[in-house]
Design a protein around this motif. Structure first.
Motif, short mmCIF file in Angstrom:
data_model
loop_
_atom_site.label_atom_id
_atom_site.label_comp_id
_atom_site.label_asym_id
_atom_site.label_seq_id
_atom_site.Cartn_x
_atom_site.Cartn_y
_atom_site.Cartn_z
N ALA A 32 0.83 -1.20 0.00
CA ALA A 32 0.00 0.00 0.00
C ALA A 32 0.87 1.26 0.00
CB ALA A 32 -0.91 -0.01 1.23
N ARG A 33 1.94 1.24 0.78
CA ARG A 33 2.83 2.41 0.82
C ARG A 33 3.38 2.71 -0.58
NH1 ARG A 33 6.16 0.54 3.94
NH2 ARG A 33 5.55 1.49 5.92
N GLU A 34 3.81 1.66 -1.26
CA GLU A 34 4.38 1.84 -2.60
C GLU A 34 3.35 2.43 -3.56
OE1 GLU A 34 6.19 -0.98 -6.17
OE2 GLU A 34 6.33 -1.66 -4.08
N VAL A 35 2.14 1.92 -3.51
CA VAL A 35 1.11 2.39 -4.43
C VAL A 35 0.65 3.80 -4.08
CG1 VAL A 35 -1.23 1.99 -5.30
CG2 VAL A 35 0.34 0.06 -4.98
N PHE A 36 0.43 4.07 -2.80
CA PHE A 36 -0.01 5.40 -2.39
C PHE A 36 1.01 6.47 -2.78
CE2 PHE A 36 -2.86 3.39 0.98
CZ PHE A 36 -4.03 3.76 0.33
N GLU A 48 -4.87 -2.61 -7.37
CA GLU A 48 -3.44 -2.39 -7.60
C GLU A 48 -2.64 -2.65 -6.33
OE1 GLU A 48 -0.41 0.94 -9.54
OE2 GLU A 48 -2.48 1.49 -9.05
N ILE A 49 -3.19 -2.25 -5.17
CA ILE A 49 -2.50 -2.50 -3.90
C ILE A 49 -2.36 -4.00 -3.67
CG2 ILE A 49 -2.75 -2.33 -1.40
CD1 ILE A 49 -4.03 0.45 -1.87
N ALA A 50 -3.42 -4.77 -3.93
CA ALA A 50 -3.36 -6.21 -3.75
C ALA A 50 -2.29 -6.82 -4.66
CB ALA A 50 -4.72 -6.83 -4.04
N ALA A 53 1.18 -5.89 -3.40
CA ALA A 53 1.48 -6.58 -2.15
C ALA A 53 1.63 -8.09 -2.34
CB ALA A 53 0.38 -6.30 -1.13
N GLY A 54 1.22 -8.60 -3.49
CA GLY A 54 1.34 -10.03 -3.75
C GLY A 54 0.29 -10.86 -3.04
N VAL A 55 -0.92 -10.26 -2.87
CA VAL A 55 -2.02 -11.00 -2.25
C VAL A 55 -3.26 -10.88 -3.15
CG1 VAL A 55 -1.15 -10.55 0.08
CG2 VAL A 55 -2.85 -9.00 -0.91
N LEU A 60 -6.90 -9.10 0.76
CA LEU A 60 -6.73 -7.71 1.15
C LEU A 60 -7.94 -7.22 1.94
CD1 LEU A 60 -5.29 -4.96 1.04
CD2 LEU A 60 -6.29 -4.62 -1.23
N TYR A 61 -9.14 -7.57 1.49
CA TYR A 61 -10.35 -7.12 2.16
C TYR A 61 -10.58 -7.82 3.50
CZ TYR A 61 -12.11 -4.06 -1.52
OH TYR A 61 -12.28 -3.02 -2.39
N VAL A 62 -9.92 -8.95 3.71
CA VAL A 62 -10.00 -9.59 5.02
C VAL A 62 -9.36 -8.70 6.08
CG1 VAL A 62 -9.13 -11.51 6.42
CG2 VAL A 62 -10.12 -11.96 4.16
#
Length: 221
Positions: A32-36, A48-50, A53-55, A60-62
């Motif tokens: 998330a830090r990288e994308v933000f 994109e965050i997922a 992050a490789g998930v 991610l929503y969990v």
């Protein structure tokens, strides 16, 4: 429905391995830090965050049911950790000038980093629409730093090394003196990060003004 409003009715992770879940959460926050930082708050998407992050998006929503919740968690964790590192002050150290000088240098070095400036701009941009984000950023970072510095100053007043009627106000003033015009300049992209020489001169000036107002001799005026 916008992504900010969307929530996923996921269940909490079934694993009882706290270390594994902590690692997964950290993995998500790093992505998330990288994308933000690359896209900004509005430009970032949960998909994109997922991916970064490789998930999976479901995973991610969990952990975070919205982009706002994820950004809040990232902001609070980073600013809280920074405050704990920068404001790790030894209340029994009698060299107050030395303590404040070192704090001023480390504070300005961090404040001038491009990634920090980008984070501040991003929070300011998001705070109008999502005030809670701004509040979390302020409480986890600036407020915690002021609280820690204020506690240190209180001990120095008790030891007779400083004369301060309100240590919380004095803590805020010292940090403002250190930032001087540097932070405004960087926020508006009106110059390069401060040089070591600029930091040295700025901190020396802040120390001079601070001790002129709150040094032990102030009580005799």
């Amino acid at each position: 429905m916008s992504e900010m409003q969307e929530t996923q009715p996921q269940t909490a992770p079934a694993s009882t391995d706290g270390g594994l879940e902590s690692t997964k959460r950290r993995q998500i926050l790093e992505g998330a830090r990288e994308v933000f930082l690359a896209r900004g708050f509005d430009g970032a998407s949960m998909g994109e965050i997922a991916k970064t992050a490789g998930v999976s998006k479901g995973t991610l929503y969990v952990y975070f049911d919205s982009k706002e919740a994820l950004f809040e968690a990232l902001t609070a964790e980073e600013k809280r950790g920074l405050a704990e590192v920068l404001f790790r002050l030894d209340a029994d150290d009698p060299d107050v000038r030395g303590v404040l000088t070192r704090l001023g240098h480390s504070y300005l070095e961090h404040m001038g980093r491009p990634e920090h400036i980008s984070s501040v701009r991003m929070v300011i941009g998001a705070a109008e629409k999502f005030p809670r984000i701004g509040q979390i950023f302020y409480e986890a970072g600036p407020c915690r730093g002021i609280e820690r510095l204020g506690a240190y100053l209180t001990r120095q007043v008790e030891a007779g090394r400083l004369t301060i009627p309100d240590t919380a106000v004095a803590a805020q003033q010292f940090l403002d003196l250190c930032k001087s015009g540097i932070m405004h300049r960087l926020l508006f992209a009106a110059g390069a990060p401060p040089t070591e020489e600029e930091i040295r001169k700025t901190v020396e000036s802040a120390i001079y003004v601070f001790f002129s107002a709150y040094g032990p001799q102030a009580g005799s005026r």
